[in-house]
Design a protein around this motif. Structure first.
Motif, short mmCIF file in Angstrom:
data_model
loop_
_atom_site.label_atom_id
_atom_site.label_comp_id
_atom_site.label_asym_id
_atom_site.label_seq_id
_atom_site.Cartn_x
_atom_site.Cartn_y
_atom_site.Cartn_z
N PRO A 1 0.82 -1.20 0.00
CA PRO A 1 0.00 0.00 0.00
C PRO A 1 0.86 1.26 0.00
N ALA A 2 0.56 2.18 -0.89
CA ALA A 2 1.32 3.43 -0.99
C ALA A 2 0.87 4.37 0.11
N THR A 3 1.77 4.66 1.05
CA THR A 3 1.42 5.54 2.15
C THR A 3 1.94 6.95 1.92
N GLY A 4 2.93 7.09 1.01
CA GLY A 4 3.48 8.41 0.74
C GLY A 4 4.48 8.88 1.78
N ILE A 5 4.80 8.07 2.77
CA ILE A 5 5.76 8.47 3.79
C ILE A 5 7.04 7.63 3.64
N VAL A 6 8.16 8.20 4.04
CA VAL A 6 9.42 7.48 4.03
C VAL A 6 9.69 7.02 5.46
N PRO A 7 9.65 5.72 5.69
CA PRO A 7 9.86 5.22 7.05
C PRO A 7 11.29 5.45 7.52
N THR A 8 11.44 6.22 8.56
CA THR A 8 12.77 6.51 9.11
C THR A 8 12.85 6.17 10.59
N GLN A 9 12.00 5.26 11.03
CA GLN A 9 12.05 4.81 12.42
C GLN A 9 12.26 3.31 12.43
N CYS A 10 13.02 2.83 13.40
CA CYS A 10 13.35 1.41 13.48
C CYS A 10 12.13 0.54 13.76
N THR A 11 11.04 1.12 14.18
CA THR A 11 9.85 0.34 14.49
C THR A 11 8.97 0.07 13.27
N TYR A 12 9.34 0.58 12.09
CA TYR A 12 8.56 0.32 10.88
C TYR A 12 8.53 -1.18 10.63
N TRP A 13 7.39 -1.70 10.18
CA TRP A 13 7.18 -3.15 10.12
C TRP A 13 8.19 -3.88 9.24
N ARG A 14 8.68 -3.28 8.17
CA ARG A 14 9.64 -3.95 7.29
C ARG A 14 11.00 -4.15 7.95
N TYR A 15 11.26 -3.45 9.02
CA TYR A 15 12.57 -3.50 9.66
C TYR A 15 12.62 -4.53 10.78
N CYS A 16 11.71 -5.51 10.79
CA CYS A 16 11.61 -6.46 11.91
C CYS A 16 12.87 -7.30 12.10
N ALA A 17 13.69 -7.50 11.06
CA ALA A 17 14.91 -8.30 11.19
C ALA A 17 16.13 -7.52 10.69
N LEU A 18 16.04 -6.20 10.70
CA LEU A 18 17.12 -5.36 10.18
C LEU A 18 18.17 -5.09 11.26
N ASP A 19 19.41 -5.27 10.88
CA ASP A 19 20.54 -4.93 11.74
C ASP A 19 21.48 -4.08 10.90
N GLY A 20 21.34 -2.77 11.00
CA GLY A 20 22.19 -1.89 10.22
C GLY A 20 21.61 -0.50 10.11
N ALA A 21 22.26 0.31 9.30
CA ALA A 21 21.84 1.71 9.10
C ALA A 21 20.78 1.76 8.00
N LEU A 22 19.78 2.61 8.20
CA LEU A 22 18.73 2.77 7.20
C LEU A 22 19.25 3.57 6.01
N CYS A 23 19.07 3.04 4.81
CA CYS A 23 19.49 3.79 3.61
C CYS A 23 18.64 5.03 3.42
#
Length: 180
Positions: A63-85
């Motif tokens: 779904p297009a939300t029009g926002i750029v997720p810049t918080q670690c709690t965004y759902w796609r980042y559930c297994a991310l270990d690193g810096a957000l591009c």
């Protein structure tokens, strides 16, 4: 101690030799060549396993939300270990100029709260530039597996397959729905 080690090696040699002789008695040369050829041809598909991302990054519909997720709690980042591009000169799905996506990646399964579905997320490190000191770094390890499971662990420098192995940031690409 050395004597025990030497006995173990001799025993291993004997078992290996017996196995090789038994296989030679049961199979002909052509059969062995066919099996070896099939093994070699099959190994050509190893780079196509789920954690290999090559050069192209697929994008599943979201779904297009029009926002750029810049918080670690965004759902796609559930297994991310690193810096957000998205805070390092790139976007959530593309590497910043001057860097390139890692040829190998790790995969996570994250639940999208908007539609309640689980998605396979490919995490690709962007390689070739130094990490920015003001980049937002996230450490999420939801359903993380031990380090010996190559495609499921996020504490590895995934730039090792690239020419320039310097880590810059990580992109997240939804590659499809996870099997329920």
């Amino acid at each position: 101690m050395f004597h025990l080690f030497e006995m173990m090696l001799k025993s291993l040699d004997r078992v290996t030799e017996q196995s090789a002789r038994k296989a030679a008695r049961q199979m002909g040369r052509r059969h062995m060549l066919a099996k070896t050829g099939a093994l070699l041809a099959g190994s050509a598909f190893l780079p196509a396993l789920p954690f290999y991302r090559g050069t192209g990054l697929a994008q599943a519909a979201e779904p297009a939300t029009g926002i750029v997720p810049t918080q670690c709690t965004y759902w796609r980042y559930c297994a991310l270990d690193g810096a957000l591009c998205s805070t390092s000169g790139g976007t959530m799905t593309s590497c910043p100029p001057g860097s390139e996506a890692s040829k190998v990646a790790w995969v996570g399964t994250c639940r999208n709260p908007e539609d309640g579905k689980n998605y396979l997320i490919s995490y690709n490190d962007c390689c070739g530039k130094a990490m920015l000191p003001n980049a937002l770094s996230c450490l999420n390890s939801e359903r993380e597996r031990p380090g010996y499971r190559m495609g499921l662990h996020n504490d590895i420098n995934w730039c090792v397959a690239n020419t320039n192995k310097g880590y810059h940031c990580t992109v997240t690409v939804a590659v499809g729905l996870a099997d329920e």
